[in-house]
Scaffold this active site. Structure first.
Site, PDB file in Angstrom:
ATOM      1  N   ASP A 163      36.711   9.913 -11.394  1.00 37.05           N
ATOM      2  CA  ASP A 163      36.786  11.077 -12.267  1.00 37.05           C
ATOM      3  C   ASP A 163      35.662  12.049 -11.923  1.00 37.05           C
ATOM      4  OD1 ASP A 163      37.139  12.622 -14.928  1.00 37.05           O
ATOM      5  OD2 ASP A 163      38.616  11.043 -15.104  1.00 37.05           O
ATOM      6  N   HIS A 186      34.783  15.301 -18.766  1.00 36.66           N
ATOM      7  CA  HIS A 186      36.046  14.548 -18.687  1.00 36.66           C
ATOM      8  C   HIS A 186      35.822  13.066 -18.425  1.00 36.66           C
ATOM      9  CE1 HIS A 186      40.054  13.545 -16.912  1.00 36.66           C
ATOM     10  NE2 HIS A 186      40.491  14.453 -17.770  1.00 36.66           N
ATOM     11  N   SER A 236      45.240  12.250 -19.367  1.00 37.60           N
ATOM     12  CA  SER A 236      43.918  11.798 -18.933  1.00 37.60           C
ATOM     13  C   SER A 236      43.309  10.834 -19.937  1.00 37.60           C
ATOM     14  CB  SER A 236      42.977  12.996 -18.758  1.00 37.60           C
ATOM     15  OG  SER A 236      43.318  13.747 -17.633  1.00 37.60           O
TER      16      SER A 236
END
Length: 1457
Positions: free
Chosen positions: A209, A436, A622
């Site tokens: 990520d 994220h 996600s």
């Protein structure tokens, strides 16, 4: 045993009727008695069924039709889908169980179906299970309403009653907190309650990520006290620092950092070798755009305060000067005031143009005898001149070794870790490029001992963070990052990989990264989990790699009522869970299901500390992926603890075969996959399957009679495919993990597979299949003829006949889309009065007519109160092309009409998906009524992409309309130019670090290609590499990166497979292209790779092409073609003329291509003001090849003086040759310099006082090396300049230049040019002499520059001293006679003179003007001088700002890839 049910049903829904109501009496496969009453809006009738029904295996997705016939009343299905109902059970307080059946999805808030019945025996389900489900349901009423109570009274408001049912979701604090981190939905809470020690312990997850923050809440330790994150890696290289430069400390214990800063080394740091590796990094290159933006605001605020103080002081001095000197009659006073004004103006302009590039941090690396240590000089954020804070830094080493991290400053609150590679020559500073990854890691594994309800799914699991998002690209993943991440996951022996990244792809299940993933899963047994994508709700929108790769578990995003009420704070949550509207759907282009499973797609989870908050809400697939990954970690933790062999094959099958169905119809599988993950059920499945071999089943499908292409499922999309039955060959290949024993596993493998079809009328398959290790094929027949229009999903699946409880071992997904054919002239498709509720999706599949090129769509809404948000998507699938998708997100604040225009491809089925956003209007009682109309238009052209070959001949175009009359209005514009370049150099090298060694043992090789290009003026440019661009996952090359830099090494662009336009100034540029692969033979083929530089034209340079009805019209000037009305079926032709030569860009070279677009039609739609939308509905590419330019025959020919004899002309030619030879001689060594001096001396003797020779000698001396004594070098320049000056008769030159010459007299013009050349040589000599004199001055004595700006200081020490001649001043005044001293060429001398006179503000003004007006890229010496002037003035804040910019303008080296 017989169980009786009594149903009383009151409904008003035109979607229901006939046998679909039979489902209400189908329960448990037992004898059922049902009473059904229908009323209001439909024919009222009563039916009573009392019959014995054979048990039917309904599973999680029950159907009441078999072979399209109702299994109860044996009436045919009237609908294209199975309108089923989901039965849910809740417990009444002390009373009988009350079963509530959720309403038909077609029904809206005003028309609800209420079902009520009573069981006469208790439910076999456990009370705990029933009570657990009750919390997610509205509480039952205390008494059973009668049938009369279900009927509304004459004045009763139905909407209020139905709305009350939706808004009854209630929270306690604990249930609210639990909803923020959903675990109940996937059974994780039940599993952990039963197995508290199987919470992920012993499981290692790799997070592919944007980089995980080690300082984030909940990511420090596991539930059993182990470090949560065991390694943090930047796999992209975005944080790499070149530390190959080695220095040693001086006697004071200081070293010179790579930035030029003197750094104090902490004496306690152990360094046996006394060698310090140094490098530096611009800190903003490590930060996210969000963090950088915040820091810039905060730093600018401080800078503005200091600048305002300086402005106030400058203004005060100016006012005091004006008070003291009312009249400025003296020239010196005027210049003094001008200097004060220039300082004030400089500060004011500086505030307007302020652009903070951030500080540069010095990085120091050394080996303490055991490990490599890193120290970072982070003091720069304070903008303090007091450098040397390096010694206060607590040294770090590789994060894997000590699990320590640093913080840059309190201002940024950004944590970082370090990793050292290549024996200290490379340091990776790892930061995150987005919150994220931290959020994803928190969902999967966060551990909050003080707040256990906010724990991640698997709080006992450990992590490694593999940053694949490149900070230099925002957060875009790169091939380099992906490959290094896989290498790290294998090296660390990870159990799972979670990757919440992805994008559309050209080919599913294809590419270099996919090959490596297959190896990692098959050989190293890693379980790879990834997001399916956020491009829904249309079908075939799954992204790569999660939704398109067979060996990856692709996860869709689910939202439960608790999540909606808690995390999303929805007023009235939905009654049942559903897939998020935007969650991507399958199937893939090759027929694979796409989505494997679903998991909660939203959470309030930890985020990095630099966000200045602990956690935040994010939603997307996600978030669904780490939720599923955490659930799998629980499963793997249990398997390891109980000694069950972990295999991604077994785990995947357990997840799929125990998933809880979300949708009510088979077609929902394309949205949800096999359903919602259920960890506890999957665990039970794994326990039962522990003695079965770990086998996966590879499915390959071919149409009988064709070997290519191959598919992973059957995807029939279009009228042509649905007009007849087709036969397909299915190849099933058992796949064992690499290393499986031939004799013990492969040879004994034999399974008797029972094949099943979900609908025998549509899909026919054999009954049995004997499967061995070498695989087996079988044929199936698909017959879509009897299917209704729309979407149909079926499966052929194989079950182990000896262990049917294992469920399907493999599935062959079969998606059939039978489109509507629009009718009319023009063709029209529409639906009206469609009722939409939150989350409802209406799909219509339309066969786009051949000849259609664009659509004009109109959407009308009515019947609602609060605002409504809609997604409108269209998708078409074309071979070997990414799905053609058009999308719009529109909000209707009130009932209104919106129009859309978008291009289409004729002959290909188009899906139209109209959906109301899942949470839009969810608190309202009113449905949204929608009318939607699609009108097809088209103008077909003989060739869509037009190429004009560069000749004068026009290009003929034939246009026709096949659908209806259309207005033909051609328009074409060329607005870009594309120039080809070949590499001037290439370099192949094997990468030496461990992070670039593949699991197979192969070392990756890097190819660097160098391209050179020049721009005569600033422009927006974009590099294009057609072979490599626009593909990451579906590319056989591992990586491609590029940089664009100028001659000063300043980088203007860093890009990857998706190049962007960047604005660059005029000058010469270098583009470096970086490609990686493990095969040197493959890379060798790319050494001459052609690259294009695409450049935007200025608007004034756009070329509008003309159209004619005659082939010679553009030459003769008549027969212009403007527009025409196309008659359906009739062709019409016209000509496109090439652009006029004089309109071509002056910098266009032969071989370049002008690019643009051409359109042929106009839209008939109007905007909200009733005006026609003038934008063309569809446009195509057009290009023009730049032809060879005219050869200038006179170019290169020099005029000869015919009045001179041959011998004289020969002597002059020989003289000029000797001078050129002298200029070309090298002077790098002492021997070469001595030879040059001798030749220069002999030529001066041979041609005494020949000014061009002396000027050339001066030029050579000026450009020569200054390694020798500076004063001696300056003296050489002064002597050479004096020789040039003395060789010129200045009086004669001045006299001649003052006479106006006759331009028509050739001899006079020749003489004039000669005299002007002599003047330029004189000016250059004076200029160089002045520079040398000033430079020598600074070396002979200490600089004594007046810095005080009081009146006395600004009115004294001006101009020339009195005692001895001021050679500089004399030279300056002489130069002023001949040239404009303020011109860019000579302005430096003016700057130096103003500085000598103490007028630093004026010097700064002239220097800035000089920098701004530089024809070429500014030279470093100009900025060095600027910093010196700022230092002398005393503006420390501006000096610091300019010094930071020096690292951007003049970096010491090019960045490493």
């Amino acid at each position: 045993m017989s169980v009786k049910f009594m149903f009383e049903v009151v409904m008003d829904c035109r979607h229901l009727g006939g046998c679909c109501l039979c489902f209400l009496i189908l329960a448990y496969g037992r004898v059922v008695t049902g009473l059904i009453t229908l009323g209001r809006g439909v024919d009222t009738h009563r039916r009573t069924y009392s019959s014995a029904i054979n048990p039917v295996n309904l599973g999680n997705n029950p159907f009441i039709y078999k072979n399209n016939i109702c299994i109860i009343c044996e009436e045919p299905n009237r609908y294209s889908t199975n309108p089923t109902f989901r039965l849910r059970e809740v417990a009444d307080a002390g009373g009988p169980l009350q079963h509530i059946i959720s309403p038909c999805p077609h029904l809206t808030a005003n028309y609800r179906c209420l079902f009520h019945h009573f069981l006469r025996s208790r439910s076999p389900r456990s009370p705990a299970r029933i009570l657990a489900e009750e919390r997610a349901m509205p509480p039952p009423s205390s008494s059973s309403p009668s049938s009369a109570s279900l009927l509304p009274s004459p004045g009763e408001n139905n909407s209020e009653k139905s709305g009350a049912r939706e808004s009854s979701f209630k929270f306690t604090e604990s249930t609210f907190l639990a909803s923020l981190m959903p675990k109940k939905e996937i059974g994780a809470d039940r599993f952990l309650e039963a197995h508290p020690t199987y919470d992920g312990r012993g499981v290692l997850i790799a997070i592919f990520d944007s980089g995980v923050d080690p300082a984030a809440a909940g990511l420090q330790v596991t539930s059993n006290g182990k470090p949560k994150i065991i390694d943090i890696l930047d796999c992209t290289g975005s944080g790499d620092v070149d530390t190959s430069k080695v220095v040693k400390a001086d006697d004071d214990g200081c070293i010179l950092g790579a930035s030029g800063t003197k750094l104090a080394v902490n004496p306690s740091w152990k360094n046996p070798s006394q060698e310090w590796h140094v490098g530096y990094k611009l800190v903003y290159e490590l930060f996210t755009n969000t963090l950088t933006s915040r820091l810039k605001k905060e730093r600018k605020k401080k800078w503005d305060e200091k600048n305002q103080e300086a402005i106030s002081e400058a203004l005060k001095q100016l006012n005091e000067f004006d008070k003291k000197h009312a009249k400025l009659e003296d020239l010196k006073l005027k210049k003094a005031r001008e200097d004060l004004q220039n300082k004030l103006d400089f500060l004011r302009k500086g505030a307007e143009s302020y652009d903070d590039k951030g500080p540069a941090f010095d990085v120091v690396v050394w080996n303490d005898g055991d490990v490599w240590r890193v120290a970072v000089d982070t003091q720069s954020f304070e903008d303090s001149p007091d450098n040397g804070k390096l010694a206060d830094f607590v040294p770090l080493t590789n994060y894997r070794t000590e699990h320590k991290f640093g913080i840059f400053s309190k201002l940024d609150a950004c944590s970082f870790v370090t990793n050292v590679y290549d024996d200290g020559n490379l340091v990776s500073i790892v930061t995150d490029c987005s919150p994220h990854a931290t959020h994803v890691a928190g969902i999967a594994t966060a551990y909050h001992p003080e707040e256990p309800l906010l724990n991640g799914v698997a709080p006992g699991a450990q992590l490694i963070s593999c940053k694949i998002g490149d900070t230099r690209l925002g957060s875009m993943e790169t091939g380099t990052g992906l490959t290094r991440a896989l290498i790290a996951a294998v090296e660390h022996k990870c159990d799972l990989i979670n990757m919440s990244y992805g994008e559309p792809t050209l080919l599913p299940d294809y590419g270099r990264f996919i090959d490596l993933v297959n190896e990692v899963v098959d050989k190293h047994r890693l379980i790879f989990v990834s997001s399916a994508g956020n491009s829904g709700p249309a079908l075939t929108t799954v992204g790569a790699p999660g939704g398109t790769t067979s060996s990856i578990i692709g996860v869709g995003a689910y939202v439960s009522p608790a999540m909606a009420a808690g995390a999303h704070c929805v007023v009235n949550p939905p009654v049942e869970g559903l897939e998020y509207t935007w969650s991507s759907r399958g199937p893939t282009a090759d027929g694979h299901l796409g989505v494997c499973i679903s998991a909660p797609g939203g959470a309030v989870a930890p985020v990095p500390t630099w966000t200045l908050q602990r956690r935040m809400l994010m939603n997307g697939t996600s978030m669904a992926s780490p939720s599923a990954c955490g659930g799998i970690a629980l499963l793997v933790s249990a398997m390891k603890a109980e000694g069950i062999i972990v295999s991604p094959y077994i785990v995947r099958r357990a997840l799929e075969n125990t998933a809880k169905s979300i949708g009510d119809v088979a077609e929902e599988k394309l949205t949800t996959g096999e359903g919602l993950v259920q960890v506890d059920k999957a665990y039970e499945y794994v326990q039962k399957c522990k003695d079965f071999p770990s086998v996966s089943y590879k499915i390959t499908v071919n149409l009988v009679g064709k070997t290519t292409p191959t598919f992973r499922g059957i995807y029939m999309r279009g009228l042509g495919a649905c007009q007849q039955a087709s036969e397909w060959t299915v190849q099933v290949e058992p796949k064992f993990h690499e290393g499986a024993s031939n004799l013990e596993e492969l040879v004994p493998f034999e399974e008797c597979i029972e094949l099943h079809s979900s609908n025998d009328l549509v899909v026919q398959a054999p009954e049995y299949l004997m499967l061995t290790y070498n695989g087996r094929s079988f044929n199936i027949v698909v017959d879509p003829l009897k299917l209704s229009n729309g979407l149909h999903y079926h499966e052929v699946y194989g079950i182990d006949s000896k262990a049917p409880w294992r469920g399907p071992l493999f599935r062959v997904p079969i998606t059939i889309i039978k489109p509507f054919a629009p009718v009319g002239n023009p063709p029209i498709f529409s639906f009206s009065n469609a009722s939409f509720s939150p989350g409802y999706i209406k799909r219509r599949f339309i066969e786009v007519p051949i000849g259609a090129t664009w659509v004009e769509a109109t959407m009308r809404t009515s019947g609602f109160d609060t605002a409504r948000k809609f997604y409108i998507d269209t998708v078409q699938i074309c071979p070997l092309k990414r799905p053609i998708k058009w999308e719009a997100v529109v909000t209707f604040s009130s009932p209104s009409v919106k129009s859309f225009t978008f291009p289409v491809k004729g002959g290909f089925t188009m899906e139209l998906a109209v959906s109301q956003f899942w949470s839009s209007g969810i608190g309202s009682h009113e449905p949204t009524l929608v009318d939607f109309e699609v009108v097809f238009h088209g103008i077909n052209i003989s060739q869509e992409s037009l190429v004009l070959d560069g000749s004068e001949a026009p290009t003929r175009v034939v246009a026709r309309s096949l659908l209806a009359s259309e207005k033909l209005v051609p328009a074409a514009t060329l607005d870009k130019i594309k120039m080809p370049f070949c590499p001037v150099d290439s370099n192949l090298r094997t990468l030496q670090t461990k992070r670039d060694k593949l699991p197979s043992g192969e070392q990756i090789i890097a190819l660097t290609l160098i391209y050179k290009f020049k721009l005569n003026e600033g422009a927006e440019i974009k590099p294009c590499i057609p072979l490599l661009n626009n593909r990451i996952y579906d590319n056989k090359f591992e990586s491609q990166l590029y940089t664009i830099s100028d001659s000063n090494k300043r980088v203007y662009a860093f890009g990857d497979v998706y190049p962007d336009y960047v604005k660059v100034p005029k000058g010469e540029f270098t583009l470096r292209l970086y490609i990686r692969h493990e095969s040197i033979h493959i890379l060798d083929k790319l050494k001459n790779l052609v690259l294009f530089i695409e450049r935007k034209l200025e608007k004034k340079d756009y070329i509008q092409l003309s159209f004619f009805s005659e082939p010679d019209g553009h030459i003769m000037g008549n027969g212009a073609f403007k527009s025409s009305d196309l008659v359906p079926g009739e062709a019409e032709a016209f000509y496109i003329s090439p652009p006029l030569r004089e309109k071509l860009p002056k910098y266009s070279l032969p071989g370049a291509v002008l690019l643009g677009s051409i359109s042929y039609g106009t839209t008939s739609l109007t905007n909200g003001n009733g005006q026609n939308n003038q934008k063309p509905p569809v446009s195509y590419d057009i290009s023009y090849l730049i032809p060879p330019s005219k050869v200038d025959e006179d170019k290169g020919k020099e005029a000869t003086d015919s009045s001179k004899c041959v011998s004289e002309r020969l002597d002059e030619e020989l003289r000029d040759v000797k001078i050129r030879f002298l200029a070309d001689l090298k002077r790098d060594t002492d021997e070469e310099l001595s030879a040059w001096d001798q030749l220069a001396g002999s030529l001066k003797m041979e041609y005494p006082n020949y000014t061009p020779l002396l000027a050339k000698i001066l030029e050579c001396i000026v450009s020569g090396s200054t390694d020798q004594d500076k004063i001696s070098h300056n003296q050489k320049i002064i002597d050479a300049a004096n020789e040039v000056i003395d060789s010129i008769d200045t009086e004669e030159l001045s006299k001649y230049l003052s006479i106006k010459s006759d331009p028509e007299d050739e001899e006079t013009e020749k003489t004039k040019k000669k005299m002007e050349a002599t003047r330029d040589q004189l000016a250059e000599a004076l200029y160089q002499k002045g520079l040398a004199l000033a430079d020598s001055e600074s070396y002979k004595v200490d600089e004594t520059v007046v810095t005080s700006t009081t009146v006395s200081s600004t009115t004294t020490n001006l101009d020339a001293p009195a005692e001895e001649p001021d050679l500089f001043e004399e030279t300056f005044k002489e130069l002023k006679k001949w040239v404009d001293i303020k011109s860019t060429k000579y302005c430096m001398l003016l700057v130096i003179r103003e500085r000598r006179c103490g007028r630093l503000g004026t010097a700064l003004k002239f220097l800035n003007d000089m920098i701004d007006a530089e024809a070429e890229l500014p030279k470093k010496k100009l900025y060095d001088l600027k910093i010196q002037l700022l230092d002398q003035i005393g503006w420390a804040h501006v000096t610091s700002y300019e010094r930071q910019w020096m690292y951007v303008r003049f970096p010491s080296s090019l960045p490493i890839f």
